[in-house]
Write a protein that holds these residues in place. Structure first.
Motif, PDB file in Angstrom:
ATOM      1  N   LEU A   1      -3.344   1.263   6.929  1.00 51.65           N
ATOM      2  CA  LEU A   1      -3.452   2.625   7.098  1.00 51.65           C
ATOM      3  C   LEU A   1      -3.510   2.795   8.875  1.00 51.65           C
TER       4      LEU A   1
ATOM      5  N   LEU B   1      -7.646   1.822  -2.617  1.00 52.44           N
ATOM      6  CA  LEU B   1      -6.810   1.436  -2.337  1.00 52.44           C
ATOM      7  C   LEU B   1      -7.836  -0.365  -2.004  1.00 52.44           C
ATOM      8  N   ARG B   2      -8.864   0.304  -1.901  1.00 57.78           N
ATOM      9  CA  ARG B   2      -9.245  -1.922  -1.862  1.00 57.78           C
ATOM     10  C   ARG B   2      -9.573  -2.431  -2.417  1.00 57.78           C
TER      11      ARG B   2
ATOM     12  N   ARG C   1      -0.722   5.648   9.737  1.00 59.74           N
ATOM     13  CA  ARG C   1      -0.820   7.129  10.050  1.00 59.74           C
ATOM     14  C   ARG C   1      -0.347   6.830  10.357  1.00 59.74           C
TER      15      ARG C   1
ATOM     16  N   PRO D   1     -14.217   8.670   2.014  1.00 58.58           N
ATOM     17  CA  PRO D   1     -12.628   8.785   2.696  1.00 58.58           C
ATOM     18  C   PRO D   1     -11.978   8.252   1.560  1.00 58.58           C
ATOM     19  N   MET D   2     -10.816   9.166   1.878  1.00 57.04           N
ATOM     20  CA  MET D   2      -9.559   9.252   1.506  1.00 57.04           C
ATOM     21  C   MET D   2      -8.350   9.204   1.843  1.00 57.04           C
ATOM     22  N   VAL D   3      -7.180   9.278   1.320  1.00 53.14           N
ATOM     23  CA  VAL D   3      -6.062  10.142   2.139  1.00 53.14           C
ATOM     24  C   VAL D   3      -5.106   9.995   1.627  1.00 53.14           C
TER      25      VAL D   3
ATOM     26  N   THR E   1     -10.266   5.772  -0.739  1.00 52.41           N
ATOM     27  CA  THR E   1     -10.162   4.146  -0.202  1.00 52.41           C
ATOM     28  C   THR E   1     -10.607   3.267  -0.581  1.00 52.41           C
TER      29      THR E   1
ATOM     30  N   ASP F   1      -5.863  11.535   6.709  1.00 52.62           N
ATOM     31  CA  ASP F   1      -6.605  11.123   6.114  1.00 52.62           C
ATOM     32  C   ASP F   1      -7.595  12.921   5.836  1.00 52.62           C
TER      33      ASP F   1
ATOM     34  N   LEU G   1      -6.500  -3.281   4.706  1.00 53.21           N
ATOM     35  CA  LEU G   1      -6.250  -1.775   3.942  1.00 53.21           C
ATOM     36  C   LEU G   1      -6.727  -1.526   5.541  1.00 53.21           C
ATOM     37  N   ALA G   2      -7.615  -1.927   6.635  1.00 56.68           N
ATOM     38  CA  ALA G   2      -7.415  -1.138   7.576  1.00 56.68           C
ATOM     39  C   ALA G   2      -6.353  -0.694   8.719  1.00 56.68           C
TER      40      ALA G   2
ATOM     41  N   VAL H   1       0.879  -0.988  -0.029  1.00 52.54           N
ATOM     42  CA  VAL H   1       0.124  -0.093  -0.039  1.00 52.54           C
ATOM     43  C   VAL H   1       0.395   1.475  -0.570  1.00 52.54           C
TER      44      VAL H   1
END
Length: 460
Positions: free
Chosen positions: A365, A332-333, A369, A382-384, A329, A376, A361-362, A313
């Motif tokens: 991330l 990303l998933r 973070r 939801p985006m990063v 996200t 975030d 993914l959780a 990732v």
């Protein structure tokens, strides 16, 4: 040079190395207790005077050492981000709101408890303390009649055992969970008294707003002179360089950014000499890197499935970082699902099942973070957003070698360079931010892996 001079130089260097090791131990674990940390405690005690002086001058932190413990009182960050939660042990679930409330109530009960206390008696005291009308009005209720509530209490007790506040005398927490037995503990009052790290007592704060109460708990007044203002700036910046994985210039206040820009070489040199960390300076900020990967509570890269997913990732986000745009996200998933199919033979079972991509993914991330590699982006979707330091995980294009180098095996195809970065540990204790304590960051030295090595490392 005479033999005595050489011996003297060697002795001086050995003492300096011992002080450096003691400081690194405190940064990783700011609460040491006799029994669990005997060797580390002896080392810190031998170097206590020099450590106190350096910490007071460079960070403003207090170091208290006695026969039973050593406590580095770190200042809690003004903007805790929740990326380093308390855990009862490595690999365990992070503390949630209920566990933090239980932790505070447990400390209240232990403050007035006898020298020994059972887990059942501690639970009874917590139920009484939780009946306070203000807690009830805030939606906090505990009966400890359900297994999940008892599990939360056991998690809190095991954290207190790890910190040295409690010492098990007889029994086992699992017996309490199944309602087949109890546990007896010694209460170590010296360590209990050192849990709070605020600069003033909570009972002296009169503000009603929760955020204001937290701000007053950690507020440090600064006298209005240039010298004292500069000292306060040096303290704040040195703390962040020791505690944060990366210090970005764009996240600093204007006076902090100006001071760090002009004094960065002096500040980082003193940190390097005292800790053995190595400064990595970039246009966007500074990271203090630990080549030995010891002063850390979050490591990257790591082996096994979650570690490999996090690396992939990060690699994906590093490729998109140059555009400076947030990444949904959902995208990303989809990438994780694709990688799960590709690496299914090497990752743990179930990674290709519906919903597994969200869990993988959780976890990835959360680690990114904590390492300050992503943030975030608020919004409906939801985006990063990748931060500049994630560029160290970019993978170079494959190089195909031909000719003599390829025939003699000196060339390798498909190899990329990934540089790992760890997070500084040792922050807080359960009442502040978690490392073990609560804390944080060190980067690993560069690690170069080819695809085959990555896949083998991901097994499990």
């Amino acid at each position: 040079m005479t033999g005595s001079a050489m011996t003297g130089d060697a002795s001086t260097e050995e003492k300096r190395a011992q002080r450096r090791k003691a400081l690194r131990i405190l940064l990783a674990k700011p609460l040491l207790s006799a029994g669990a940390d005997d060797d580390a405690l002896r080392l810190v005690r031998r170097n206590a005077a020099q450590l106190r002086e350096w910490l007071a001058v460079e960070t403003g932190w207090r170091l208290v050492v006695d026969v039973e413990s050593a406590r580095l009182f770190k200042t809690v960050p003004a903007d805790p981000d929740g990326t380093h939660p308390a855990r009862e042990g490595r690999g365990r679930a992070p503390f949630g709101r209920r566990r933090y409330v239980l932790l505070c109530l447990a400390l209240v009960v232990l403050e007035t408890a006898d020298a020994q206390v059972t887990l059942g008696r501690l639970a009874e005291g917590i139920i009484v303390a939780a009946s306070d009308p203000e807690l009830a009005a805030a939606g906090v209720t505990f009966t400890l009649s359900r297994r999940d509530e008892r599990s939360d209490l056991v998690g809190v007790v095991r954290l207190l055992l790890t910190l040295g506040v409690l010492e098990r005398v007889a029994g086992d927490e699992d017996a309490y969970l199944t309602d087949t037995g109890d546990v007896l503990y010694d209460v170590r009052r010296r360590i209990l008294a050192s849990m709070l790290t605020g600069v003033r007592g909570p009972s002296t704060i009169e503000a009603a707003d929760f955020g204001q109460r937290l701000a007053e708990l950690t507020h440090e007044p600064v006298a209005d002179t240039d010298e004292l203002r500069n000292r306060a700036l040096r303290h704040r910046l040195t703390r962040r360089l020791l505690d944060d994985p990366v210090v970005y210039y764009d996240e600093l206040a204007e006076d902090e950014r100006a001071y760090l820009t002009s004094q960065r070489h002096a500040i980082t040199r003193r940190i390097e000499e005292a800790t053995g960390l190595v400064a990595e300076m970039r246009a966007e900020g500074i990271a203090m890197v630990d080549p030995d990967d010891e002063v850390t509570d979050v490591r990257m890269p790591e082996q096994r499935t979650d570690g490999h997913v996090t690396l992939l990732v990060a690699e994906y986000l590093a490729a998109a970082a140059g555009r400076g745009e947030p990444v949904p996200t959902a995208r990303l998933r989809a990438h994780v699902r694709k990688m799960a199919v590709e690496h299914a033979a090497y990752w743990r079972r179930g990674v290709t099942e519906p919903g597994a991509d969200a869990e993988l993914l959780a976890a990835a991330l959360d680690k990114l973070r904590a390492l300050r590699l992503v943030v975030d982006v608020p919004g409906d979707q939801p985006m990063v957003l990748a931060r500049p330091a994630i560029a160290r995980y970019a993978v170079e294009a494959p190089t195909i070698r031909t000719g003599p180098a390829a025939r003699t095996g000196r060339g390798r195809a498909g190899q990329g360079n990934r540089t790992g970065q760890g997070s500084r540990a040792g922050q807080g204790s359960g009442t502040g931010r978690q490392g073990s304590g609560a804390g944080r960051a060190r980067g690993r030295a560069e690690q170069t892996r080819d695809t085959t090595t990555d896949r083998k490392a991901a097994r499990g």
